[in-house]
Design an enzyme around this catalytic site. Structure first.
Site, PDB file in Angstrom:
ATOM      1  CG  HIS A 178      -1.768   1.118   1.449  1.00 29.97           C
ATOM      2  ND1 HIS A 178      -1.349   2.249   2.119  1.00 29.97           N
ATOM      3  CD2 HIS A 178      -3.026   1.341   1.052  1.00 29.97           C
ATOM      4  CE1 HIS A 178      -2.337   3.133   2.105  1.00 29.97           C
ATOM      5  NE2 HIS A 178      -3.357   2.604   1.467  1.00 29.97           N
ATOM      6  CG  ASN A 180      -0.096   5.228   4.225  1.00 29.91           C
ATOM      7  OD1 ASN A 180       0.060   6.144   3.440  1.00 29.91           O
ATOM      8  ND2 ASN A 180      -1.058   5.209   5.136  1.00 29.91           N
ATOM      9  CE  LYS A 181       1.162  -1.389   5.354  1.00 28.33           C
ATOM     10  NZ  LYS A 181      -0.094  -0.637   5.106  1.00 28.33           N
ATOM     11  CG  ASN A 182       8.967   0.650   5.318  1.00 33.97           C
ATOM     12  OD1 ASN A 182       7.965   1.186   5.793  1.00 33.97           O
ATOM     13  ND2 ASN A 182      10.024   0.341   6.043  1.00 33.97           N
TER      14      ASN A 182
END
Ligand SMILES: Cc1ncc(COP(=O)(O)O)c(C=O)c1O
Length: 372
Positions: A178, A180-182
């Site tokens: 997603h 927002n992930k790293n």
């Protein structure tokens, strides 16, 4: 306003996506295969990887392929994104919420033990914010009690446990990409596991139950969903994965600066540091009542100083959906406290040291103006 997260997208990602858009092949194809091979290499341990259109889909497929269904109980931490419990309901099983540690926000093994019943079929620990759960006692308890472990590593791509990549140990481990992930594939996820039969089933489950007979003809003998990743997303993932290690180092550097510059105050709980952390998020607890403030006033305080903050997460068992299972206030006190006091401070790889300093000054201001 400094956001609490921001995906890193450069011309390289845009070019890679444009190439696929021009190629004539957009759905799952060569880029998905290439991305899966790169992910398997990155994670290590000889694992296989299959990608999905979300982390949620990967978790659902892992539960189904593990034979989890109606009548079964699955232990989940009470502090996570609600997908971690929703997937259990989705396969017809019952989530059993267990409290977490206040600082690590990870499952507390001592609280797991009393939650095990003769219906327990699985445990799904979450590596919260990228901090690896202490997995050895969890695997030991699971094998002693005869249930399976599915790791929810949706926060933890690039995290390590005892020096080995999360996902490299052989059991099913699910990741999310997603935004927002790293690293991101826009929406997307992956499942890593070294069991060939399990992964063959996973492949059928993610795409309509389809397999090929000896003549290469389509054969469907079991149900499957539509959970595959597109080549457009995979092309983005391939470029992002090459940069992930550098980004995770930048996140670690920024997290360490937070630790050095945030004030010490009894109303402020800082997150737990640890080996192998990939620093997906930097979440603190601020006791607004001790400052004589409402949560929304604290949010406004940060916003007024140019800082956006997140709230990861409300305690899952207190949502109306899960109260129906008998949970309520007091069921998981640490998760409930985190749920009301949590603030996600900005953390993303293109942040600068002075961005961290701006946030720390805001926190200092909050405690010097309002702290007792
Ligand atoms: C812990 C956890 N599990 C599962 C998920 C679901 O991942 P996705 O949004 O890719 O479906 C998320 C997403 O934020 C998550 O944080």
């Amino acid at each position: 306003m400094l956001p609490f997260t921001r995906p890193t997208i450069s011309q390289e990602e845009i070019d890679a996506v444009s190439d696929v858009l021009r190629s004539g092949w957009l759905a799952s194809g060569p880029k998905v295969k290439e991305f899966e091979a790169k992910l398997a290499d990155f994670i290590g341990g000889g694992t296989q990887v299959r990608t999905f259109n979300s982390g949620t889909a990967a978790l659902e497929a892992a539960l189904i392929a593990s034979g989890i269904g109606p009548g079964d109980e699955v232990i989940v931490p009470a502090m996570s994104f609600v997908a971690s419990a929703n997937v259990v309901l989705r396969v017809g099983a019952t989530p059993v919420f267990v409290d977490v540690d206040l600082r690590s926000r990870n499952l507390d093994i001592e609280k797991v033990k009393p939650a095990v019943t003769d219906k327990t079929r699985a445990i799904m620990p979450v590596h919260f914010s990228g901090l690896p759960v202490d997995m050895d006692p969890i695997y030991k308890l699971a094998s002693d009690s005869g249930y399976v472990v599915i790791e929810d590593a949706c926060h933890a791509i690039g995290s390590n446990y005892k020096g080995n990549g999360i996902g490299s140990a052989g059991n099913p481990v699910c990741f999310s990409f997603h935004p927002n992930k790293n690293m991101t594939t826009i929406e997307g996820g992956a499942l890593a596991c070294s069991d060939k039969n399990f992964m063959a089933q996973i492949e059928r489950l993610r795409f309509h139950g389809i397999e090929r007979d000896a003549q290469g003809e389509i054969l469907v003998s079991e149900w499957g969903g539509k959970m595959n990743l597109s080549d457009v997303s995979a092309a983005l993932g391939i470029v992002q994965l090459d940069k992930l290690e550098g980004w995770n180092q930048a996140r670690t550097h920024l997290a360490q600066r937070y630790f050095r510059h945030l004030p010490d105050h009894p109303a402020l709980i800082k997150p737990q540091d640890g080996d192998g952390h990939s620093w997906h998020m930097f979440c603190v607890c601020i006791d607004s009542a001790a400052l004589g403030m409402e949560r929304q006033e604290i949010v406004a305080y940060f916003n007024d100083r140019g800082v956006a903050v997140g709230a990861h997460y409300p305690a899952m068992h207190l949502f109306p959906l899960y109260r129906k299972l008998g949970y309520g206030p007091g069921s998981c006190p640490n998760a409930e406290r985190i749920g009301t006091q949590t603030f996600t401070l900005p953390l993303f790889p293109t942040m600068t040291d002075s961005d961290v300093d701006l946030v720390c000054e805001a926190v200092h201001g909050l405690f010097s103006e309002r702290g007792q």
